[in-house]
Motif scaffolding. Sequence first.
Motif, mmCIF file in Angstrom:
data_model
loop_
_atom_site.group_PDB
_atom_site.id
_atom_site.type_symbol
_atom_site.label_atom_id
_atom_site.label_comp_id
_atom_site.label_asym_id
_atom_site.label_seq_id
_atom_site.Cartn_x
_atom_site.Cartn_y
_atom_site.Cartn_z
ATOM 1 N N GLU A 96 0.244 0.840 11.047
ATOM 2 C CA GLU A 96 -0.530 1.931 10.448
ATOM 3 C C GLU A 96 -1.869 2.125 11.143
ATOM 4 O OE1 GLU A 96 -0.230 4.234 8.192
ATOM 5 O OE2 GLU A 96 1.865 3.804 7.704
ATOM 6 N N ASN A 98 -3.918 4.703 9.914
ATOM 7 C CA ASN A 98 -4.768 5.288 8.874
ATOM 8 C C ASN A 98 -5.803 4.252 8.427
ATOM 9 O OD1 ASN A 98 -5.950 6.358 6.587
ATOM 10 N ND2 ASN A 98 -4.023 7.000 5.644
ATOM 11 N N PHE A 101 -5.343 2.808 4.945
ATOM 12 C CA PHE A 101 -4.027 2.282 4.595
ATOM 13 C C PHE A 101 -4.124 0.936 3.888
ATOM 14 C CE2 PHE A 101 -0.601 -0.678 5.747
ATOM 15 C CZ PHE A 101 0.483 -0.035 5.161
ATOM 16 N N LYS A 223 -5.568 -4.633 5.382
ATOM 17 C CA LYS A 223 -4.386 -3.778 5.351
ATOM 18 C C LYS A 223 -3.324 -4.294 4.376
ATOM 19 C CE LYS A 223 -6.211 -1.234 8.489
ATOM 20 N NZ LYS A 223 -6.822 0.060 8.078
#
Length: 310
Positions: A96, A98, A101, A223
Amino acid sequence: MEVSLFSTSCKTLKQSPSEALLLQRTWFPKWNQVHLFPRKRALRPLVDHTGVLTWKRNHLQVLNCQLKEVPIIEAGCMDEIYNILAERLVPIAAAESNPNFKHIVGLCGPPGAGKSTLASRVATRVNELWAQKSPCFDSQVESPEVAIVLPMDGFHLYRHQLDAMKDPEEAHARRGAPWTFDPERLLRCLTNLRNEGSVYAPSFNHGVGDPVEDDIFVSLQHKVVIVEGNYLLLDEDVWRDISSIFDEKWFIDVDIEKSMQRVLKRHVSTGKPPDVAKWRIDYNDRPNAELIIKSSKNADLIIKSVDSSG
């Protein structure tokens, strides 16, 4: 949906067209693009006369994985389970880009199941693997932690809140039951974490017997967040909304007698006389454990507890 369980060299199982279609459509529907185990650790499928699939890798087994059943992880020791769980979480964190995230895992189990230990060991292992495998950090730069544990204990009601209840003595005696927590506050915390990518959360001071405000900071760099607690999988009231936030729901399966023995030792180690400790187990811990065990049906993954003492 991509779930990698088999080596591509495995022989094709004999299936009718309808069976093949059913397998394609229904296998692990909640685990979209998440591998139960890394591809390099391919598992060989076995089929017995009941149609139950069993995979084995060294001492690890995923047992009784029928089409609509929950996979079970069982190993010769807990260290192997910690490693397996960490190895499957690292690629999720790495995939990921983002910045907000979060992969949020709900880890549930009865008192004495080993939730805190498992959550801590898996998070530590994830961070170690991340530091080893991340290509964006050289040996001179410390890799940031990407996994953190968020205990549900910080969402206990304060002692003064128990004192204000209709029966304060009963409230204190049953502390640890679902109604002695603040699930609405936990829900707000997890919702903010999901929406904003970071949050301050309370911890719990066992010496004082009360939460410690804003003692845990889940930052943007984290994360993987492992939320561990007793009632995270209850299918009722606010607990149901809490459960819906998790990307994965894990349950530690342990024999209730063994877990109560562990809790008894814990009570005695904190200074409770043995008779008081036994009374508390019968009056509070065991009823709580029986309720929690019923919620295991809502898990995505069952983890078999292994007693290190044998």
